[in-house]
Design an enzyme around this catalytic site. Structure first.
Site, mmCIF file in Angstrom:
data_model
loop_
_atom_site.group_PDB
_atom_site.id
_atom_site.type_symbol
_atom_site.label_atom_id
_atom_site.label_comp_id
_atom_site.label_asym_id
_atom_site.label_seq_id
_atom_site.Cartn_x
_atom_site.Cartn_y
_atom_site.Cartn_z
ATOM 1 N N HIS A 30 0.834 -1.202 0.000
ATOM 2 C CA HIS A 30 0.000 0.000 0.000
ATOM 3 C C HIS A 30 0.870 1.254 0.000
ATOM 4 O O HIS A 30 0.554 2.248 -0.666
ATOM 5 C CB HIS A 30 -0.909 -0.033 1.231
ATOM 6 C CG HIS A 30 -1.913 1.067 1.275
ATOM 7 N ND1 HIS A 30 -2.464 1.533 2.444
ATOM 8 C CD2 HIS A 30 -2.485 1.818 0.285
ATOM 9 C CE1 HIS A 30 -3.308 2.506 2.182
ATOM 10 N NE2 HIS A 30 -3.341 2.697 0.881
ATOM 11 N N GLU A 69 2.120 1.889 -3.479
ATOM 12 C CA GLU A 69 1.038 2.449 -4.310
ATOM 13 C C GLU A 69 0.956 3.965 -4.127
ATOM 14 O O GLU A 69 0.838 4.718 -5.090
ATOM 15 C CB GLU A 69 -0.292 1.795 -3.932
ATOM 16 C CG GLU A 69 -1.518 2.398 -4.591
ATOM 17 C CD GLU A 69 -2.697 2.514 -3.653
ATOM 18 O OE1 GLU A 69 -3.210 3.642 -3.484
ATOM 19 O OE2 GLU A 69 -3.096 1.484 -3.082
ATOM 20 N N GLU A 127 -4.087 7.504 8.109
ATOM 21 C CA GLU A 127 -5.102 6.560 7.645
ATOM 22 C C GLU A 127 -5.224 5.384 8.618
ATOM 23 O O GLU A 127 -6.323 4.896 8.883
ATOM 24 C CB GLU A 127 -4.745 6.048 6.246
ATOM 25 C CG GLU A 127 -4.922 7.070 5.142
ATOM 26 C CD GLU A 127 -4.700 6.463 3.767
ATOM 27 O OE1 GLU A 127 -4.444 5.246 3.684
ATOM 28 O OE2 GLU A 127 -4.775 7.206 2.782
#
Length: 782
Positions: free
Chosen positions: A53, A56, A134
């Site tokens: 992640h 990305e 997040e």
């Protein structure tokens, strides 16, 4: 009107191993690309959870050739498209949608960012803070944590039970061993043999193939890698378990059925028709909702989760569970012939109606005989006793088939020609209402396509019955029509967008259902704070009225766009049965005249979240064009400053928003570390820097923005939304043409004036936040 066109497909593998899927659909007005990398969070070394992640995110931070301001995200936003990425367990997807004229530029940037990431240490340090924010939000989100708890019934050594979110502790970017792992992961998986590119657009298959070939030439060539097989989903012979939390019963079934087979099962499990599982659960007041979905599918392993929203105490879960397995036993031994035909019709309708991005992502291969056999074997493996209850398979969706034509024009149903000339009072009343209707039809959208849009808005009507009309919405969506409801304070609106053919029939059913007693609204699922604020925004911006809400006092009006003459007639007939009185409603946007209004909204999250909506000083096209161009110019710098550089939050955005005909600039921020006052200070600081931003911009973006309002390339749903708000604002039918022209002629001086108006709150400011007003400069909403 032409018949719905089926897209043409082509699947091939290029010389460097890149797998390509091409979809040519002439009806599309935009193009889309989906690049899938066969690597995800479960392919990361155990020492570095979250690495996939993290990578990305890093890929969007610019390359030597295309820095951030010229990278894929900025490029797509500048040309009015959409872009995003998603890291799953065993795949990572990058996807975007653009007008055809700018599509090649998007592919060029995508290939470059995948192949030549900078991976600069300072970028990594900043982006790690974003992922950490997040992670904090994820760890506090009830839905996310319920998902974690749901998977605790699986084997402890399966990666679905592991931690993959990524945070400061799991992403030690300062360590060389982590940097080596990051580079190795990129080298191993971000190469042609590990990728699949899907393109969809109006171009010919040959043109799409040429785009794919040029894209592939920029990639690093490599051979496919075999992703490691995971351990068993459950220990021993176990196949299923239950999880109960927060009024939800989750039934989890592990199996090895193909994805299409499980999609077939979920379609009928989720059906709300009489005689089905959900209808029985509601009748017995055991559950108010049911949602079956596939949580995981890889290497012959699948996790099917069936989520029941319980209406009674947790003890009723045993009864719900018994009904579920009784229905599954009935379904396993039913004749699926009619359901398979219906499922095939659903797939065809999807292909006829999906936008470019959805079509590019659609990997539906159809339900094969092998899929059917696999599903039967899966159900047999559950060793279910014979069903003891009376169930019914869902009926055919009435909107998927052409409507049955009336026997004879001008006759009441059941009459013969001998009755011609006889009328009823009901007919006369219906005709009178239809003639006086405030439903108008516009030719601003061409009527030579299969698509149309219908807007209906009520004033002083009872609350909109969205929950009670769920079955109507589901059937309409399957038939290619999106039906949505929006709460606008004392108004509410229904919108139907999609294929023309089913819309009159959908409207007929809506008219019948609105007068029926409504079932209680189910509790909405929890959302992150900024989404809760966005949901309340329209009501905050609409004038309220003290009139009692009832169908007797309700008034409505509407607008149809893109319909053929024959469909207009059918819609008028159906609209005559709508409750309330048709009326020409005068929509006057509430004037704030320099006021700053603060709306406090309670949210489930305790993180500070704030929306700032700044309406234009007037509803003139000149103001709208200037503010749209200002919003276009500041969008990327706003994100860059607050999200990338200052890292004040992970939900940071700005956009033009239209609410009931009123145009304005919308800013949104949710922050895990700042207070509402801190967010407001950053917003004020950014807005005061707008004059300098305008002065140093070589290209104001007039042409790029104006092109976004070209009717030939604007998707019908977006064009319809613009034209509806133009209708409410009293603009002429050539609104799109005039808006384009005004945007093209906006000068630097015009923008500076708009920036000054924005800072002066000439059109007023509305702040919607999850806390009390921060100072007396704000007036609390009444």
């Amino acid at each position: 009107m032409p018949a719905p066109a089926h897209p043409h497909y082509l699947h091939l593998t290029l010389a460097n191993g890149l797998r390509v899927s091409l979809r040519h659909a002439p009806r599309l007005k935009r193009c889309a690309a989906v690049l899938r990398v066969a690597a995800g969070s479960h392919d990361v070394p155990l020492a570095w959870p979250g690495l996939a992640h993290f990578l990305e995110h890093l890929l969007f931070l610019g390359t030597e050739r295309f820095p951030t301001s010229e990278g894929l995200m900025a490029y797509v936003q500048r040309h009015g498209g959409q872009v995003n990425a998603s890291t799953r367990e065993r795949t990572t997807d990058f996807f975007f949608e653009l007008p055809a004229a700018t599509f090649a530029g998007g592919l060029e940037r995508l290939a470059d960012m995948l192949t030549h990431p900078r991976l600069a240490l300072e970028d990594q340090l900043r982006e790690r803070e974003v992922l950490h924010a997040e992670f904090i939000a994820w760890s506090q989100d009830a839905t996310a944590q319920e998902q974690v708890a749901l998977l605790e019934g699986l084997a402890s050594d399966h990666p679905l039970r592991g931690f993959h979110a990524g945070n400061r502790d799991s992403l030690p970017v300062e360590r060389e061993t982590f940097q080596q792992a990051l580079r190795e992961f990129h080298t191993q998986f971000y190469q042609s043999g590990q990728m699949t590119l899907s393109l969809a657009g109006p171009q010919s298959l040959e043109a799409l193939e040429g785009l794919a070939q040029r894209f592939s030439e920029h990639l690093i060539s490599g051979l496919p890698r075999v992703q490691s097989a995971p351990p068993a989903l459950m220990q021993g012979q176990a196949q299923r378990y239950r999880h109960i939390a927060n009024d939800h019963l989750h039934q989890v079934i592990t199996c090895n059925a193909p994805r299409e087979a499980l999609a077939f099962l979920c379609t009928w499990l989720n059906a709300s028709a009489p005689g089905g599982l959900l209808a029985e659960l509601k009748a017995q007041q055991l559950a108010s909702a049911l949602q079956a979905s596939v949580l995981y599918h890889f290497a012959g392993q699948a996790v099917l989760a069936i989520d029941f929203t319980l209406s009674g105490p947790a003890e009723s879960a045993t009864h719900v569970e018994a009904l579920l397995y009784d229905w599954l036993a009935f379904f396993a031994h039913s004749d699926w012939t009619a359901l398979r035909e219906e499922f095939a019709l659903l797939a065809v309708r999807q292909q006829q109606t999906q936008g470019a991005l959805a079509l590019a992502r659609n990997d539906n291969q159809g339900l094969s005989e092998l899929d059917v056999a696999a599903l039967k074997a899966m159900l047999d493996s559950l060793h279910l006793p014979p069903s003891t209850l009376t169930w019914q398979l869902p009926p055919n969706n009435p909107f998927l088939r052409p409507p049955v034509k009336e026997e004879r024009a001008g006759l009441i149903r059941g009459q013969t020609s001998a009755h011609r000339g006889l009328r009823t009072f009901a007919q006369d009343r219906s005709r009178g209402r239809r003639d006086a209707s405030a439903l108008t039809f516009s030719q601003a959208l061409a009527d030579d396509s299969n698509e149309g849009a219908l807007y209906l808005q009520w004033q002083s009507a009872p609350p909109h019955p969205e929950n009670a009309l769920q079955s109507l919405r589901d059937n309409a969506r399957q038939a290619g029509v999106e039906v949505s409801f929006e709460n606008l304070g004392s108004h509410w609106r229904v919108k139907m967008v999609g294929l023309q053919e089913p819309i009159p029939a959908v409207l007929e059913v809506l008219a019948q259902r609105l007068g029926d007693p409504q079932e209680a609204q189910a509790a909405a699922p929890p959302m992150i704070a900024i989404r809760e604020l966005l949901k309340t925004l329209p009501a905050c911006c609409t004038s309220t009225t003290s009139e009692p809400a009832s169908w007797d006092s309700a008034r409505w009006h509407g607008l149809g766009l893109g319909f053929s003459t024959s469909h207009e007639a059918l819609i008028k007939t159906a609209a005559a049965r709508l409750p309330g009185q048709p009326a020409s409603l005068n929509h006057v946007a509430p004037s704030l005249s320099g006021q700053r209004i603060w709306h406090e909204v309670q949210t489930d999250s305790n993180e500070a979240a704030l929306l700032l909506f700044c309406p234009t000083p007037s509803q003139s096209l000149a103001d709208e064009a200037a503010w749209r161009l200002l919003g276009h110019l500041l969008q990327a710098p706003f994100y860059q400053r607050l999200r990338v550089e200052l890292q004040i939050g992970y939900a940071v955005f700005s956009s033009i928003r239209q609410i009931n005909g009123q145009t304005g600039l919308l800013f949104g921020v949710q922050s895990p570390g700042l207070s509402l006052s801190g967010i407001a200070d950053h917003l004020n600081t950014f807005l005061k820097q707008l004059p300098a931003l305008i002065d140093r911009s070589d290209d104001l973006g007039n042409l790029a923005l104006a092109e976004q309002f070209c009717a030939r390339t604007l998707p019908n749903d977006q064009a319809a939304e613009l034209l509806w708000h133009a209708h409410l604002a009293g603009h002429p039918s050539d609104y799109l043409v005039q808006l384009q022209a005004r945007i093209q002629t906006c000068t630097r001086e015009t923008l500076q004036h708009a920036a000054q108006q924005l800072n002066d709150a000439a059109g007023g400011w509305r702040c919607i936040a999850n806390g009390p007003r921060i100072s007396t400069a704000w007036q609390a909403a009444g």
